[in-house]
Design an enzyme around this catalytic site. Sequence first.
Site, PDB file in Angstrom:
ATOM      1  N   TYR A 115       0.813  -1.222   0.000  1.00 38.07           N
ATOM      2  CA  TYR A 115       0.000   0.000   0.000  1.00 38.07           C
ATOM      3  C   TYR A 115       0.849   1.275   0.000  1.00 38.07           C
ATOM      4  CZ  TYR A 115      -3.063   3.736   1.570  1.00 38.07           C
ATOM      5  OH  TYR A 115      -3.724   4.931   1.683  1.00 38.07           O
ATOM      6  N   LYS A 155       1.191   4.206  -2.959  1.00 40.72           N
ATOM      7  CA  LYS A 155       0.924   5.623  -2.752  1.00 40.72           C
ATOM      8  C   LYS A 155       2.169   6.476  -3.026  1.00 40.72           C
ATOM      9  CE  LYS A 155      -3.418   5.569  -1.883  1.00 40.72           C
ATOM     10  NZ  LYS A 155      -4.359   6.228  -2.821  1.00 40.72           N
TER      11      LYS A 155
END
Length: 264
Positions: free
Chosen positions: A153, A157
């Site tokens: 994750y 990002k």
Amino acid sequence: MDHTGYTLITGASSGLGREFSIQCAAMGMNVIMIALPGSNTFSLAAHLMMEYGVDVKAIEFDLTDSILLVKTLHELMSDFDITFLINNAGIGGTVSIMESTIESIDRIIQLNVRGTVLVTQTLLPQLLKHEKSYILNISSMAAFTPIAYKTVYPASKAFVSSFSLGLREELQGTGVSVSVVYPGPIMTNSGVSTRIVEQGMKGRMGLLTTKEIVRIALRQTLAGKGVIIPGFWNRINHFLMSMIPTETKLRIVSGAVKKEMAIK
């Protein structure tokens, strides 16, 4: 900005995406909402049209279906004049990499990385036709450091951050302004809310409501700002963490996540 055009928002039915839809409509923008099937998007679209007197289109499909995604975007461009793109759709999760399924890892990459790039590249020719248009990509404070037990994750990002800033530089001199926002902790659902509360003051320091994050992000995007970190404590945290060696920073943040997993 020209409110006769349309603002396209991905992941528009819940969390930040829902709030973006509401606030854009309240500002007089026509909106195209894209969300997963069964997300109650049509009901929200009808409410926004009645409440704010703007045109709101709702489309439900899975953004990880790349062929359908590109096909749908081309159809939208032939019917609507899109002047503002908000790449909000994204997914995360906290789990050991060994316990992650291939499907869950692939979905994060497909949605957060490939989806963001495909939507942007496909819509860019139309955005470039306008004297002024905007792209807002949603990153995260997690982009600023690797994090154990989240691994994919924050990496996704960080990609969104790098992609956005590189694209902003590439589009200098055109009418397209690219911004990227880095939200901190958000109480998006009961599970996340519980984990934030259990972290005490430390967990709540950078906490903002979705309404406040969206208000700041929209205002600064329309003002042409490239990097948006909502909230005083989040900006302070980013400044302090930038002064800490990556290895130390990694241990601090990952240790907090490990404790959070133990609480669960």
